[in-house]
Design a protein around this motif. Structure first.
Motif, PDB file in Angstrom:
ATOM      1  N   GLN A   1     -78.933 -46.871  44.813  1.00  0.00           N
ATOM      2  CA  GLN A   1     -78.391 -45.584  45.253  1.00  0.00           C
ATOM      3  C   GLN A   1     -78.749 -44.469  44.284  1.00  0.00           C
ATOM      4  O   GLN A   1     -79.056 -43.356  44.682  1.00  0.00           O
ATOM      5  N   GLN A   2     -78.701 -44.770  42.988  1.00  0.00           N
ATOM      6  CA  GLN A   2     -78.953 -43.747  41.965  1.00  0.00           C
ATOM      7  C   GLN A   2     -80.414 -43.725  41.523  1.00  0.00           C
ATOM      8  O   GLN A   2     -80.790 -42.897  40.697  1.00  0.00           O
ATOM      9  N   GLN A   3     -81.223 -44.656  42.040  1.00  0.00           N
ATOM     10  CA  GLN A   3     -82.623 -44.797  41.600  1.00  0.00           C
ATOM     11  C   GLN A   3     -82.689 -44.787  40.067  1.00  0.00           C
ATOM     12  O   GLN A   3     -83.412 -43.988  39.456  1.00  0.00           O
ATOM     13  N   THR A   4     -81.901 -45.670  39.454  1.00  0.00           N
ATOM     14  CA  THR A   4     -81.871 -45.748  37.990  1.00  0.00           C
ATOM     15  C   THR A   4     -83.227 -46.235  37.464  1.00  0.00           C
ATOM     16  O   THR A   4     -83.999 -46.868  38.191  1.00  0.00           O
ATOM     17  N   LEU A   5     -83.485 -45.956  36.208  1.00  0.00           N
ATOM     18  CA  LEU A   5     -84.818 -46.202  35.653  1.00  0.00           C
ATOM     19  C   LEU A   5     -85.035 -47.637  35.194  1.00  0.00           C
ATOM     20  O   LEU A   5     -86.152 -48.041  34.893  1.00  0.00           O
ATOM     21  N   GLN A   6     -83.976 -48.411  35.144  1.00  0.00           N
ATOM     22  CA  GLN A   6     -84.072 -49.746  34.566  1.00  0.00           C
ATOM     23  C   GLN A   6     -84.782 -50.752  35.460  1.00  0.00           C
ATOM     24  O   GLN A   6     -84.567 -50.792  36.668  1.00  0.00           O
ATOM     25  N   GLN A   7     -85.646 -51.562  34.859  1.00  0.00           N
ATOM     26  CA  GLN A   7     -86.280 -52.671  35.580  1.00  0.00           C
ATOM     27  C   GLN A   7     -85.268 -53.804  35.696  1.00  0.00           C
ATOM     28  O   GLN A   7     -84.660 -54.191  34.685  1.00  0.00           O
ATOM     29  N   LEU A   8     -85.097 -54.339  36.904  1.00  0.00           N
ATOM     30  CA  LEU A   8     -84.129 -55.409  37.140  1.00  0.00           C
ATOM     31  C   LEU A   8     -84.819 -56.551  37.863  1.00  0.00           C
ATOM     32  O   LEU A   8     -85.528 -56.335  38.852  1.00  0.00           O
ATOM     33  N   ILE A   9     -84.623 -57.750  37.354  1.00  0.00           N
ATOM     34  CA  ILE A   9     -85.156 -58.942  38.022  1.00  0.00           C
ATOM     35  C   ILE A   9     -83.963 -59.836  38.329  1.00  0.00           C
ATOM     36  O   ILE A   9     -83.150 -60.106  37.448  1.00  0.00           O
ATOM     37  N   LEU A  10     -83.850 -60.285  39.590  1.00  0.00           N
ATOM     38  CA  LEU A  10     -82.746 -61.181  39.966  1.00  0.00           C
ATOM     39  C   LEU A  10     -83.296 -62.547  40.345  1.00  0.00           C
ATOM     40  O   LEU A  10     -84.105 -62.658  41.269  1.00  0.00           O
ATOM     41  N   LEU A  11     -82.858 -63.581  39.645  1.00  0.00           N
ATOM     42  CA  LEU A  11     -83.114 -64.963  40.052  1.00  0.00           C
ATOM     43  C   LEU A  11     -81.844 -65.450  40.733  1.00  0.00           C
ATOM     44  O   LEU A  11     -80.781 -65.489  40.107  1.00  0.00           O
ATOM     45  N   TYR A  12     -81.956 -65.782  42.033  1.00  0.00           N
ATOM     46  CA  TYR A  12     -80.768 -66.082  42.831  1.00  0.00           C
ATOM     47  C   TYR A  12     -80.935 -67.468  43.435  1.00  0.00           C
ATOM     48  O   TYR A  12     -81.791 -67.673  44.300  1.00  0.00           O
ATOM     49  N   SER A  13     -80.116 -68.420  42.980  1.00  0.00           N
ATOM     50  CA  SER A  13     -80.264 -69.803  43.411  1.00  0.00           C
ATOM     51  C   SER A  13     -79.134 -70.228  44.345  1.00  0.00           C
ATOM     52  O   SER A  13     -77.953 -70.000  44.042  1.00  0.00           O
ATOM     53  N   ASN A  14     -79.513 -70.821  45.475  1.00  0.00           N
ATOM     54  CA  ASN A  14     -78.547 -71.352  46.439  1.00  0.00           C
ATOM     55  C   ASN A  14     -79.069 -72.691  46.947  1.00  0.00           C
ATOM     56  O   ASN A  14     -80.238 -73.024  46.752  1.00  0.00           O
ATOM     57  N   HIS A  15     -78.197 -73.440  47.637  1.00  0.00           N
ATOM     58  CA  HIS A  15     -78.670 -74.690  48.238  1.00  0.00           C
ATOM     59  C   HIS A  15     -79.648 -74.374  49.378  1.00  0.00           C
ATOM     60  O   HIS A  15     -80.702 -74.967  49.487  1.00  0.00           O
ATOM     61  N   TYR A  16     -79.240 -73.448  50.249  1.00  0.00           N
ATOM     62  CA  TYR A  16     -80.057 -73.105  51.427  1.00  0.00           C
ATOM     63  C   TYR A  16     -79.647 -71.715  51.919  1.00  0.00           C
ATOM     64  O   TYR A  16     -78.604 -71.181  51.499  1.00  0.00           O
ATOM     65  N   PRO A  17     -80.472 -71.121  52.804  1.00  0.00           N
ATOM     66  CA  PRO A  17     -80.199 -69.732  53.197  1.00  0.00           C
ATOM     67  C   PRO A  17     -78.821 -69.535  53.823  1.00  0.00           C
ATOM     68  O   PRO A  17     -78.214 -68.469  53.666  1.00  0.00           O
ATOM     69  N   GLU A  18     -78.312 -70.563  54.516  1.00  0.00           N
ATOM     70  CA  GLU A  18     -77.012 -70.415  55.187  1.00  0.00           C
ATOM     71  C   GLU A  18     -75.909 -69.991  54.215  1.00  0.00           C
ATOM     72  O   GLU A  18     -74.974 -69.301  54.585  1.00  0.00           O
ATOM     73  N   ASP A  19     -75.967 -70.483  52.961  1.00  0.00           N
ATOM     74  CA  ASP A  19     -74.859 -70.145  52.054  1.00  0.00           C
ATOM     75  C   ASP A  19     -75.234 -69.098  51.009  1.00  0.00           C
ATOM     76  O   ASP A  19     -74.515 -68.913  50.026  1.00  0.00           O
ATOM     77  N   ALA A  20     -76.343 -68.398  51.248  1.00  0.00           N
ATOM     78  CA  ALA A  20     -76.788 -67.370  50.308  1.00  0.00           C
ATOM     79  C   ALA A  20     -76.198 -66.011  50.711  1.00  0.00           C
ATOM     80  O   ALA A  20     -76.751 -65.311  51.557  1.00  0.00           O
ATOM     81  N   ALA A  21     -75.063 -65.671  50.130  1.00  0.00           N
ATOM     82  CA  ALA A  21     -74.398 -64.410  50.489  1.00  0.00           C
ATOM     83  C   ALA A  21     -75.270 -63.214  50.106  1.00  0.00           C
ATOM     84  O   ALA A  21     -75.924 -63.221  49.063  1.00  0.00           O
ATOM     85  N   PHE A  22     -75.286 -62.212  50.969  1.00  0.00           N
ATOM     86  CA  PHE A  22     -75.958 -60.927  50.733  1.00  0.00           C
ATOM     87  C   PHE A  22     -77.494 -61.040  50.649  1.00  0.00           C
ATOM     88  O   PHE A  22     -78.144 -60.110  50.151  1.00  0.00           O
ATOM     89  N   LEU A  23     -78.065 -62.155  51.121  1.00  0.00           N
ATOM     90  CA  LEU A  23     -79.513 -62.332  50.956  1.00  0.00           C
ATOM     91  C   LEU A  23     -80.318 -61.231  51.656  1.00  0.00           C
ATOM     92  O   LEU A  23     -81.230 -60.651  51.069  1.00  0.00           O
ATOM     93  N   GLU A  24     -79.943 -60.924  52.909  1.00  0.00           N
ATOM     94  CA  GLU A  24     -80.697 -59.874  53.628  1.00  0.00           C
ATOM     95  C   GLU A  24     -80.546 -58.533  52.943  1.00  0.00           C
ATOM     96  O   GLU A  24     -81.495 -57.750  52.838  1.00  0.00           O
ATOM     97  N   GLU A  25     -79.337 -58.244  52.482  1.00  0.00           N
ATOM     98  CA  GLU A  25     -79.127 -56.959  51.795  1.00  0.00           C
ATOM     99  C   GLU A  25     -79.971 -56.899  50.519  1.00  0.00           C
ATOM    100  O   GLU A  25     -80.547 -55.856  50.190  1.00  0.00           O
ATOM    101  N   LEU A  26     -80.071 -58.007  49.803  1.00  0.00           N
ATOM    102  CA  LEU A  26     -80.871 -58.021  48.574  1.00  0.00           C
ATOM    103  C   LEU A  26     -82.347 -57.771  48.889  1.00  0.00           C
ATOM    104  O   LEU A  26     -83.039 -57.058  48.150  1.00  0.00           O
TER     105      LEU A  26
END
Ligand SMILES: Cc1cc2nc3c(=O)[nH]c(=O)nc-3n(C[C@H](O)[C@H](O)[C@H](O)COP(=O)(O)OP(=O)(O)OC[C@H]3O[C@@H](n4cnc5c(N)ncnc54)[C@H](O)[C@@H]3O)c2cc1C
Length: 241
Positions: free
Chosen positions: A132-157
């Protein structure tokens, strides 16, 4: 710590066995992305264990948003049974915000965020705010789940990654044989080879780990094995999982 009374405005399923609960944002409430609140349900009586009516949850929403949202895996606990049974409009108490699981002010350092399952919640606030703020920081997210069904917010990410050029999503599904959905991304566990690849070329990145105790402990060991100084690692442990 500040106390507020707020109403439950909505609840919705966001992944398998995972619910988001929406509350009014009280006047004067402001938080930093990554902070948490205590949620206290009505009906606390003498003799009731406080953990049956009170739990800590990270705030999913960014400070710019006009509501407060928390998300949790629905288990068998007395608290979660009571939370799910609340009618919309019920008044609850929140205490907070609190916590220092927040990004450094120095935006030159890349932050590597590692979430296991529901540990994604504090990072949602951080990543929504960054987009939202277009902040300058580089961010990397490693997000681990069993399978897509239980991966909350995956589409939003995935959408946040498209909106924010400084954000890179690396999602992995480690138990695809029990999934009915397709997934053409990574399926490996987050190991030290992967961490070494991620940090190649980064100047002194900061690490944030969030999730159940076993995940946090495993990631701390993996980061140490990858040569990361523990002074550069912060973690939020979601006990009870
Ligand atoms: C800062 C913070 C942010 C959090 N954010 C979230 C969130 O966004 N979403 C989410 O789902 N959960 C979050 N949690 C965890 C949450 O507070 C609950 O502990 C969790 O959801 C499990 O709740 P439960 O009712 O299923 O289990 P509980 O009934 O609360 O716990 C089951 C068992 O876990 C053990 N346990 C519980 N608390 C502790 C403790 N503090 N130390 C050691 N053992 C303990 C006990 O043996 C207990 O009997 C957060 C916790 C913290 C501290």
């Amino acid at each position: 710590m500040a106390e507020y009374n707020v109403h439950l405005t909505a609840c919705r399923q966001i992944a398998k066995g995972t619910m988001a609960f929406h509350f009014e944002k009280p006047v004067g409430f402001s938080h930093k992305p990554g902070q948490a609140i205590d949620l206290i349900l009505p009906g606390h009586q003498t003799g009731t264990r406080s953990s049956d009516t009170r739990h800590t949850f990270s705030i999913v929403t960014a400070p710019e948003e006009d509501e407060l949202v928390v998300a949790t895996r629905i288990g068998e606990s007395v608290f979660k049974h009571a939370l799910c049974a609340l009618p919309i409009g019920t008044e609850v108490q929140i205490n907070g915000p609190f916590g220092s699981f927040t990004l450094p002010k120095n935006t030159e350092r890349t932050s590597v965020l590692i979430a296991g399952g529901i540990g994604i919640t504090p990072f949602m606030s951080i990543l929504r705010h960054a987009a939202q703020q277009q902040t300058l920081q580089q961010l990397i997210l490693l997000y681990s789940n069993h399978y897509p069904e239980d991966a909350a917010f995956l589409e939003e990410l995935q959408q946040l990654e498209r909106q924010n050029q400084r954000f890179q999503l690396m999602a992995t599904m480690t138990d695809m044989e029990h999934s009915t959905q397709s997934w053409d991304g990574a399926t490996q566990i987050i190991d030290s080879d992967w961490i070494k690849q991620v940090v190649t070329g980064l100047d002194n990145p900061a690490f944030y780990v969030s999730g159940p105790p076993a995940l946090v402990e495993a990631m701390r060991q993996t980061l140490t094995m990858s040569g990361i100084d523990e002074d550069n690692v912060r973690s939020e442990t979601f006990y009870g999982y």
